[in-house]
Design an enzyme around this catalytic site. Sequence first.
Site, PDB file in Angstrom:
ATOM      1  N   ASN D 388       0.792  -1.094  -0.006  1.00 35.97           N
ATOM      2  CA  ASN D 388       0.126  -0.177  -0.044  1.00 35.97           C
ATOM      3  C   ASN D 388       0.842   1.307   0.142  1.00 35.97           C
ATOM      4  O   ASN D 388       1.114   1.901  -1.032  1.00 35.97           O
ATOM      5  CB  ASN D 388      -0.878   0.014   1.147  1.00 35.97           C
ATOM      6  CG  ASN D 388      -2.122   0.928   1.130  1.00 35.97           C
ATOM      7  OD1 ASN D 388      -1.942   2.018   0.242  1.00 35.97           O
ATOM      8  ND2 ASN D 388      -3.318   0.820   1.757  1.00 35.97           N
ATOM      9  N   ASP D 389       1.576   1.580   0.948  1.00 36.17           N
ATOM     10  CA  ASP D 389       2.326   2.888   1.066  1.00 36.17           C
ATOM     11  C   ASP D 389       3.300   2.820  -0.046  1.00 36.17           C
ATOM     12  O   ASP D 389       3.562   3.945  -0.472  1.00 36.17           O
ATOM     13  CB  ASP D 389       2.988   2.604   2.651  1.00 36.17           C
ATOM     14  CG  ASP D 389       2.080   2.862   3.893  1.00 36.17           C
ATOM     15  OD1 ASP D 389       0.995   3.243   3.649  1.00 36.17           O
ATOM     16  OD2 ASP D 389       2.398   2.552   5.176  1.00 36.17           O
ATOM     17  N   VAL D 390       4.118   1.703  -0.237  1.00 37.18           N
ATOM     18  CA  VAL D 390       5.001   1.788  -1.133  1.00 37.18           C
ATOM     19  C   VAL D 390       4.577   2.017  -2.724  1.00 37.18           C
ATOM     20  O   VAL D 390       5.567   2.449  -3.521  1.00 37.18           O
ATOM     21  CB  VAL D 390       5.815   0.426  -1.284  1.00 37.18           C
ATOM     22  CG1 VAL D 390       6.494   0.027   0.155  1.00 37.18           C
ATOM     23  CG2 VAL D 390       4.870  -0.832  -1.762  1.00 37.18           C
TER      24      VAL D 390
END
Lengths: 106, 106, 462, 462
Positions: D388-390
């Site tokens: 997600n964050d990446v």
Amino acid sequence: MTEGVVWLTIFVLSVFVGIEVISKVSSTLHTPLMSGANAIHGIILLGAILVTGTTESTFALIVGLVAIVLATVNMVGGFVVTDRMLQMFTRRKPARSPADTDGGAR
Amino acid sequence: MTEGVVWLTIFVLSVFVGIEVISKVSSTLHTPLMSGANAIHGIILLGAILVTGTTESTFALIVGLVAIVLATVNMVGGFVVTDRMLQMFTRRKPARSPADTDGGAR
Amino acid sequence: MPTWVQVVYLLCAVGFILALKGLSGPRTARSGNLIGAAAAVVACVLPFVYVDRLEHVPLMLGAVAVGTVGGVLGARRVQMTQMPQMVALFNGVGGGAAALVALLELRHMTDAVGGGELPGFDLAATAFTIFVGSVSFAGSLVTFAKLQELMTSRPVTFPGLPALFALLLVGAIALSVVTVTDAALAWAVVLCVVGLVFGVLLVLPVGGADVPIVISLLNAFTGLTVAAGGYVLGNTVLLVGGTLVGSAGTFLTLLMARAMGRSVANIMFGALKGGSTLGGGVASDRPVRSAGPDDVGIVLAYASRVIIVPGYGLAVAQAQHTLRELVDLLLKRGIKVDYAIHPVAGRMPGHMNVLLAEAQVPYEQLIEMDDINGEFKHTDVVLVVGANDVVNPAAKTTPGAPIYGMPILNADEAHQIVFMKRSMRPGFAGIENELLFDPKTTLLFGDAKDSLAKLLKAVESL
Amino acid sequence: MPTWVQVVYLLCAVGFILALKGLSGPRTARSGNLIGAAAAVVACVLPFVYVDRLEHVPLMLGAVAVGTVGGVLGARRVQMTQMPQMVALFNGVGGGAAALVALLELRHMTDAVGGGELPGFDLAATAFTIFVGSVSFAGSLVTFAKLQELMTSRPVTFPGLPALFALLLVGAIALSVVTVTDAALAWAVVLCVVGLVFGVLLVLPVGGADVPIVISLLNAFTGLTVAAGGYVLGNTVLLVGGTLVGSAGTFLTLLMARAMGRSVANIMFGALKGGSTLGGGVASDRPVRSAGPDDVGIVLAYASRVIIVPGYGLAVAQAQHTLRELVDLLLKRGIKVDYAIHPVAGRMPGHMNVLLAEAQVPYEQLIEMDDINGEFKHTDVVLVVGANDVVNPAAKTTPGAPIYGMPILNADEAHQIVFMKRSMRPGFAGIENELLFDPKTTLLFGDAKDSLAKLLKAVESL
Ligand SMILES: NC(=O)c1ccc[n+]([C@@H]2O[C@H](COP(=O)([O-])OP(=O)(O)OC[C@H]3O[C@@H](n4cnc5c(N)ncnc54)[C@H](OP(=O)(O)O)[C@@H]3O)[C@@H](O)[C@H]2O)c1
Ligand SMILES: NC(=O)c1ccc[n+]([C@@H]2O[C@H](COP(=O)([O-])OP(=O)(O)OC[C@H]3O[C@@H](n4cnc5c(N)ncnc54)[C@H](OP(=O)(O)O)[C@@H]3O)[C@@H](O)[C@H]2O)c1
């Protein structure tokens, strides 16, 4: 040189060696490096052996043996698990899977 | 620890520090690095002062003074010339010549 | 030695570590050098504070003053093209100082014990310093003479040299043993002399272009002598500082040699073996296309993209200022011009950067090899000023060539190539450069400085 | 201690340096680790050889045997997904051993001198080892519990925590002072207990995804305790080895935190300050486009270029083997598929590489972020598996976002993006991912392993 300064000198130089030696590590290797460093401080086993082997009291002996067990787990486990991880890294290179065809449309 | 082993330890650690610390140097900096390292061994001046300051014979004094002059030339000259070289490296950044137009046809 | 003094010495040693660390990065280099200087000054002031009965203080301060004046004058006056010989000179005097300090040390030791038992290791370290310090002193002076053109810069050898070498080395070892067992000052002086002769013979067979490697190696040697001196005196700063220079210098020497695609052994002893063709190339008489400054001026003036490849010959001709004028003129005409910097172009690694920086060439115009190699194929004219090996395609195409494997600048991909050199003689590696015979290539014969001045006039008059 | 023993100890210390040096390069890593192991074994055998009257040898060998069996079994049995907690456990027992050794040392010291004058520095180092070793032991066990899901992996805080922290720290300092002045074993035991409590409280407020950083930091702590132990015992291997781990570990912690775009202080104490939203995101209810496995299967099967972005959720779901099967299937259909590896995807830095290597994914298919980022714009489908964050574009577009400035994979440039996750909950950084609402994006809800298995079936049936 005074004994204390000797140890301080060795400590300071080791700090530099420690930092410089790993300053080029790629992020891929962070985990094995952490695990390998972890194994190295298992060398406290040497300290545990030196202290336990020169004690007389039974209570100290028991504490010392516990320390030896713990330190051995740290040292042996650490090196073995690091090797296991790295083995997978190196095994990958020759292991070209037959499925690794490059026949995409692009 | 035995005196000799102390020195050996410090020597060995310094060898590693020396190698690791410069192992990322770019070839642009080879010359100033060589010159800076050269200045550092001018620290033999300290040795020359220690030896000359505790001698009694006139002959030794003369030899010692010569050593001091030579060592000072090494140390002072080395640091000054390195700084002169590096000054030019750093001065370049702000010094955008007015001729540095980018108006080529391509 | 009081504990606080030892701690301050340790801090000075840390200062040297930080200095080297700083010097290896472009942004921190200058402050690194200043940290090193500060550490050195603090360490040298210390004895005046803590040694109980330091004698001859005024005389010593006088000597320091003399040395400071000499060092500063030399460092300020030297031209950037002469940087290599300056470093050699400073290195030599350092080695000499180390040898003298060791001789005095030996005297102290023998005096103190008066013929009794002497510490063997200390004596061995002293003998090492005396010998290697002398080698470094004499060797550096010879490199100075070569680079300053006080003598020929070609390799000098004579038939008996290898044997003489071996003889001197055996003699040095024997003398060292005698010095250690007898602790006799007279033998040590002889050892010193042997070291001087050895140093001269070590450097004589090395060709001019290889001399920077030798300077770097002698630099590392001097570092080790200082470390040995530190061991004998029981002083951390000397030990750590000297060892740092010794190990970093050795490593740096290897890096330099690798950037040239050669081994250190080949550089030092190549001429002795006699088999090397390096530096011994002869001028070819195959036909080439040459042109005058006016023709080349026209080609340049009507190009839209030009890349300059400066090399060893630019340094020899000291033509960097004239070159900058020419480039400025082309830039004013709206032509995009850059310099392509090969890592081992010039007399020392990174030397081209220093030379062009001195000529006030803006930083943005100096492009490193890896960054510019893709651009040659979009380039109208490549102007090769006193360079040869760094653009020789043999490095890619001819296995077995002395430079095979060395990364080169892809000048051969440009639309047109102009070489400025004095003759058809090959470059340092002594092999022919096929690029000179390429149909795209034009040669402008003559000294680089003269040619550039003429070229400047030609472009101005257009 | 005979001189030869000291020299062997020094060689072992050099072995540790070479080990770390080796471990930091991909080609030398394995041999580096073996060198370290060899050095450790030699150093530990040495006391049996040179110590004059070493007692309890059979008992000690028995203890070593027990420890070896435990260590080898643990190291062999552990799954690659559980690697972080294994490292935490090994680190914890090491810290515990160091604390116990220091307690015994203290007993020795008091016995030996019998109330007389004791070396203050040695006592201080002992107190340091006792406290920090206990912190490391307890802290590591809590990280183990968090990662092994024996307890919640969310940050655990309570109102009085900062005050309690301060209190314990003051208490520890006071107890250390008492230990140094009185050299009383009883106080040292209390210090030990305070350390254990402190260790627990230190790690409780850290969220699950941040735990690897904490492990790395505790690892460095343990190194320092071993170094202090080496100082007290006058042993070079312990001093150098421990210091190496301490400094390298601290530096590595900083590197890891930087790769995550955070500071170590924020990671350790962020939850305490309360202001951090990290890990506290709530599910959004904005509309998204979701699809079933069959639809996604069709999209994949008719693509010609697919990139897989594996993340934390892949590790949680242990779906790496199923993922590899899917990729193999796609490859067989002639589709070009690669994995895009973000440096901090997974549970630890570099962990994704280990996981996928274990699933026998060939090395050539794992592409590092910088090398693949240019290819997304030519890609038909990006399959984001539990990441997600990446891939969150907020890292580039939203100054002030917790991940702002962290380099990300340019999944948003692909023609189509498929996210496999269980809900609309945000990733570790607790911020919404605009990419989920992008018109090009499809969501496939469900546990990654289940979804991949269904996807596999769907593609097979086409
Ligand atoms: N930078 C370093 O650290 C270093 C150190 C040692 C060795 N090297 C070696 O040196 C070589 C450097 O390559 P390079 O291309 O720079 O130089 P090069 O291959 O040695 O070529 C220099 C060229 O300059 C010409 N030249 C000399 N004096 C001149 C003058 N006054 N005016 C005009 N031209 C002049 C020479 O030709 P004419 O004689 O016909 O004029 C020669 O062809 C490499 O082989 C490298 O390995 C470098
Ligand atoms: N690698 C490291 O060293 C490290 C260490 C500490 C922190 N971090 C941080 O961790 C983050 C890593 O980024 P990331 O993109 O890999 O992970 P992420 O941003 O934390 O996202 C993981 C995603 O996986 C989903 N997920 C969880 N369990 C799943 C399951 N069983 N099946 C399917 N999906 C599942 C979650 O969504 P649902 O809950 O909706 O399923 C979540 O959106 C970065 O912010 C990084 O800074 C990394």
